[in-house]
Design a protein around this motif. Sequence first.
Motif, PDB file in Angstrom:
ATOM      1  N   ASP A  47      60.938   3.480 158.892  1.00 22.88           N
ATOM      2  CA  ASP A  47      60.443   2.147 159.250  1.00 22.88           C
ATOM      3  C   ASP A  47      61.187   1.113 158.413  1.00 22.88           C
ATOM      4  O   ASP A  47      61.212   1.206 157.185  1.00 22.88           O
ATOM      5  N   ILE A  48      61.791   0.132 159.090  1.00 25.69           N
ATOM      6  CA  ILE A  48      62.652  -0.840 158.401  1.00 25.69           C
ATOM      7  C   ILE A  48      62.186  -2.269 158.671  1.00 25.69           C
ATOM      8  O   ILE A  48      61.949  -2.645 159.812  1.00 25.69           O
ATOM      9  N   SER A  49      62.071  -3.045 157.594  1.00 27.88           N
ATOM     10  CA  SER A  49      61.869  -4.491 157.705  1.00 27.88           C
ATOM     11  C   SER A  49      62.973  -5.163 156.888  1.00 27.88           C
ATOM     12  O   SER A  49      63.844  -4.487 156.324  1.00 27.88           O
ATOM     13  N   ALA A  50      62.924  -6.486 156.797  1.00 30.10           N
ATOM     14  CA  ALA A  50      63.939  -7.216 156.025  1.00 30.10           C
ATOM     15  C   ALA A  50      63.826  -6.913 154.534  1.00 30.10           C
ATOM     16  O   ALA A  50      64.818  -6.960 153.806  1.00 30.10           O
ATOM     17  N   GLU A  51      62.605  -6.585 154.062  1.00 25.52           N
ATOM     18  CA  GLU A  51      62.373  -6.401 152.627  1.00 25.52           C
ATOM     19  C   GLU A  51      62.514  -4.954 152.161  1.00 25.52           C
ATOM     20  O   GLU A  51      62.920  -4.701 151.028  1.00 25.52           O
TER      21      GLU A  51
END
Length: 277
Positions: A47-51
């Motif tokens: 799972d990838i977000s900007a942070e």
Amino acid sequence: MKKLGIIAFALFIQTAFAQTNRFVYQVTMKPDASNKSDIKTENAYLDISAEKSVFYSENRIKRDSILQKAFQSGGGRGSVDRNQMEGLRSIINYSIEKDKKNQKTFFKDRIGRDNYSYEEDRPINWKISSETMKIGEYKVQKAETDFGGRKWTAWFTTDLPYQDGPYKFGGLPGLIVKVEDDKGEYSFDLMKNYKIADFPTLNQFGNTIKVKRADFVKQQKKFMDDPMSFMTQGGGGQFRIAATRGGGNQNPAEMRKRMEERIKDEAKKNSNPIELQ
């Protein structure tokens, strides 16, 4: 009206980038050093977000969901279907979080009754090749590295705007679509991706102990050599609790023996870890 339109567009862009992207990898493993023909396969999520990004087992989040519902309904662990939980057992008991801003990677795993966490202290140095090919819909490029006592070959794509990958891998100019070791004992293959609302909460039962990576490795070796010592810390309370279930007519010594056999068998089945050093 024009100003409202600009604000609405800005909010749309913000929401779009705030979403978490889930990449599903098929993980193929040969975890038993004495039986390389025993091949295990399961799915894991990146799972990838900007942070940040988090890598963990699909079965783990399914187990956590079942346990959470059981506790919410007031039934507790005793109300959980054991066969259902057994079907969701996972070899990938660890989780890995990458802090994008600070460029740090944190590894979490369980040894005995406690959870351990350490910051990865070894950089992954890639040798990028000019070799390219197609994997599914993606044009990918080859890269190689030595990490954890294994030689790894990765194929990454710049078609997706993420410099990330499964397990501890990352730092290439694109998302890793496939990575495998040269012995063919571990491989991660991207299967699909989609958006999710947010990162799920991974339940942590027991204490979490922050250590250096070298100390975690020492503890892991101690557990492999004498797993029962980790299960009886605190005066063997775990066995007393287990023995009192079902009316208290179970023999603690027999319970201990069965648990010891099960733990040793589990250790044997996981005698070929992903990191050899």
